[in-house]
Design a protein around this motif. Structure first.
Motif, PDB file in Angstrom:
ATOM      1  N   UNK A 321       0.797  -1.245   0.000  1.00 48.89           N
ATOM      2  CA  UNK A 321       0.000   0.000   0.000  1.00 48.89           C
ATOM      3  C   UNK A 321       0.824   1.286   0.000  1.00 48.89           C
ATOM      4  N   UNK A 322       1.929   1.335   0.745  1.00 48.24           N
ATOM      5  CA  UNK A 322       2.687   2.592   0.792  1.00 48.24           C
ATOM      6  C   UNK A 322       3.394   2.893  -0.528  1.00 48.24           C
ATOM      7  N   UNK A 323       3.515   1.894  -1.373  1.00 51.03           N
ATOM      8  CA  UNK A 323       4.077   2.113  -2.709  1.00 51.03           C
ATOM      9  C   UNK A 323       2.960   2.333  -3.731  1.00 51.03           C
ATOM     10  N   UNK A 325      -0.581   2.937  -3.406  1.00 51.54           N
ATOM     11  CA  UNK A 325      -1.617   3.972  -3.269  1.00 51.54           C
ATOM     12  C   UNK A 325      -1.110   5.329  -3.786  1.00 51.54           C
ATOM     13  N   UNK A 326       0.124   5.736  -3.451  1.00 53.03           N
ATOM     14  CA  UNK A 326       0.615   6.990  -4.052  1.00 53.03           C
ATOM     15  C   UNK A 326       0.680   6.946  -5.580  1.00 53.03           C
ATOM     16  N   UNK A 327       0.954   5.770  -6.166  1.00 56.95           N
ATOM     17  CA  UNK A 327       0.952   5.667  -7.639  1.00 56.95           C
ATOM     18  C   UNK A 327      -0.457   5.893  -8.183  1.00 56.95           C
ATOM     19  N   UNK A 328      -1.470   5.313  -7.511  1.00 53.25           N
ATOM     20  CA  UNK A 328      -2.856   5.502  -7.971  1.00 53.25           C
ATOM     21  C   UNK A 328      -3.259   6.969  -7.862  1.00 53.25           C
ATOM     22  N   UNK A 329      -2.821   7.628  -6.770  1.00 54.11           N
ATOM     23  CA  UNK A 329      -3.157   9.053  -6.603  1.00 54.11           C
ATOM     24  C   UNK A 329      -2.487   9.876  -7.717  1.00 54.11           C
ATOM     25  N   UNK A 330      -1.244   9.529  -8.045  1.00 54.80           N
ATOM     26  CA  UNK A 330      -0.542  10.258  -9.110  1.00 54.80           C
ATOM     27  C   UNK A 330      -1.266  10.079 -10.452  1.00 54.80           C
TER      28      UNK A 330
END
Ligand code: NAD
Ligand code: ZN
Length: 370
Positions: A321-323, A325-330
């Motif tokens: 998740x810490x890798x 979820x930020x990719x999905x937000x980007x």
């Protein structure tokens, strides 16, 4: 020492019974935990099947596992989060087993106990109702509540200006569909995929396939309105499997070859069989749809052996998740992953309406705002 906090939470008391919003007591965060004030929480099909006891989480329980919010207290041992941080909550994992240390925390050896046990690892619950124990830590979070205590490990810090109200579903339903596609199946630009089920999970998988550049994206469902919506969001073909044989139709669309990738988000045994039969030679299919423990699906090992296909069972998109979820937000921020189109907002007080609308299919991804 912080006092016990009075919170409002939706309590699941019995199968097929509406959730009951009550005042509960939340204990103080342990050394490795943070307290989070929930801003929003998505509603996932898995909440309903656990309320109905397909998975035996001890009731009464506070469910909810797509929470997003603000950190309001940190335990003494927490070094990577601070009061005021915006977080998206994700499933719990131990962090030290072989699966966790090799980047597959969704297969943590303690996944079941940590996420469905109804307690912390030491057996304690963080929630009580006038002294009565209420199961907590559902998916490590029990997010149908105004506040919760979670292990810092399963909180994903996001930018302070991120649209928190929208982001909770990234922690489960959206991550499950998009992760199965981007982390496990990994279609390349120009390849083909069929997705069975056009709910939140299937449509998230579809948006991920669009983002990855797949050029044949076939969505299969039995609800015409959902199929129309899938076409609007980027499907290249839709198949109503109540009207036509989806395996034949997928073969037709792909010039007789079958699809290179497929995803079953229904968990319905005949659909799983259709998925395996719709694959091209050496194709790769994945199951993410949940079925009752003990459910078996027909699998033609006679015919399928020579096709060389791969079938994967995938939990939470096999994401870190810490890798992830930020990719999905980007992707979302660049307009390449418009998952907000799946979301409809509800007041927390209307949680049972949100469950009904999810069940009936009126709403694809309900999000409760606190
Ligand atoms: P949903 O109910 O919104 O979507 C399911 C879709 O499948 C619906 O559109 C429905 O019409 C369709 N469907 C049902 N029967 C069908 C059939 N026979 N043929 C074709 N389509 C059919 O649910 P969702 O939120 O998208 O979740 C999908 C599944 O994924 C659920 O079972 C959920 O519990 C599970 N899930 C699994 C994980 C995981 O980690 N593996 C995580 C989250 C959710
Ligand atoms: Zn879920």
């Amino acid at each position: 020492k912080q006092d016990v906090v009075k919170i409002q939470a939706a309590v699941a008391t019995a199968p097929s019974t509406p959730l009951d919003i009550r005042e509960l007591e939340l204990d103080e965060p342990r050394a490795d935990e943070v307290t989070v004030r929930l801003v929003a929480s998505g509603v996932c099909h898995t909440d309903a099947i656990v309320r109905d006891q397909w998975y035996p989480v001890p009731l009464p329980a506070v469910l909810g596992h797509e929470g997003s919010g603000i950190v309001t207290a940190v335990g003494a041992a927490v070094t990577d989060l601070a009061v005021g941080d915006s977080v998206v909550l994700a499933p719990a994992s131990c962090g030290v087993c072989e699966q966790c240390i090799t980047g597959h925390p969704q297969y943590c050896v303690d996944f079941y106990a940590l996420n469905f046990g109804g307690s912390r690892t030491d057996g304690s619950s963080s929630l009580t109702s006038d002294g009565e124990r209420i199961s907590s830590n559902f998916f490590g979070q029990s997010s149908f509540a105004t506040f919760t205590n979670v292990s810092a490990r399963n909180a994903v810090k996001v930018a302070g200006d991120a649209p928190l109200e929208l982001l909770g579903p990234l922690g489960c339903g959206i991550m499950t569909g998009s992760g199965a596609v981007l982390n496990v199946l990994r279609p390349a630009a120009g390849e083909s995929i069929a997705i069975f089920g056009t709910g939140a999970v299937g449509l998230a998988g579809m948006l991920a396939a669009v983002a990855a550049g797949a050029t044949t994206i076939i969505m299969v469902d039995i609800v015409p309105e959902r199929l129309d919506f899938a076409l609007e969001l980027g499907a290249t073909h839709t198949v109503n499997s109540r009207e036509v044989d989806p395996v034949e139709r997928i073969r037709e669309i792909t010039g007789g070859q079958g699809v290179q990738y497929a995803l079953d988000t229904t968990g319905v045994p005949p659909v799983f069989a259709q998925m395996t039969k719709s694959l091209a030679i050496r194709g790769h299919g994945a199951l993410v749809g949940a079925a009752k423990l003990g459910t078996e699906a027909p699998f033609d090992i006679g015919s399928l052996l020579t096709s060389g296909i791969t079938v994967s069972m995938v939990v939470e998109g096999d994401s870190v998740p810490r890798e992830f979820i930020p990719r999905l937000i980007a992707l979302y921020e660049r307009g390449l992953f418009p998952f907000d189109k799946l979301v409809k907002r509800y007041e927390f007080a209307d949680i049972n309406t949100a469950f009904e609308d999810s069940e009936s299919g009126v709403t694809i991804k309900p999000v409760l705002v606190f």
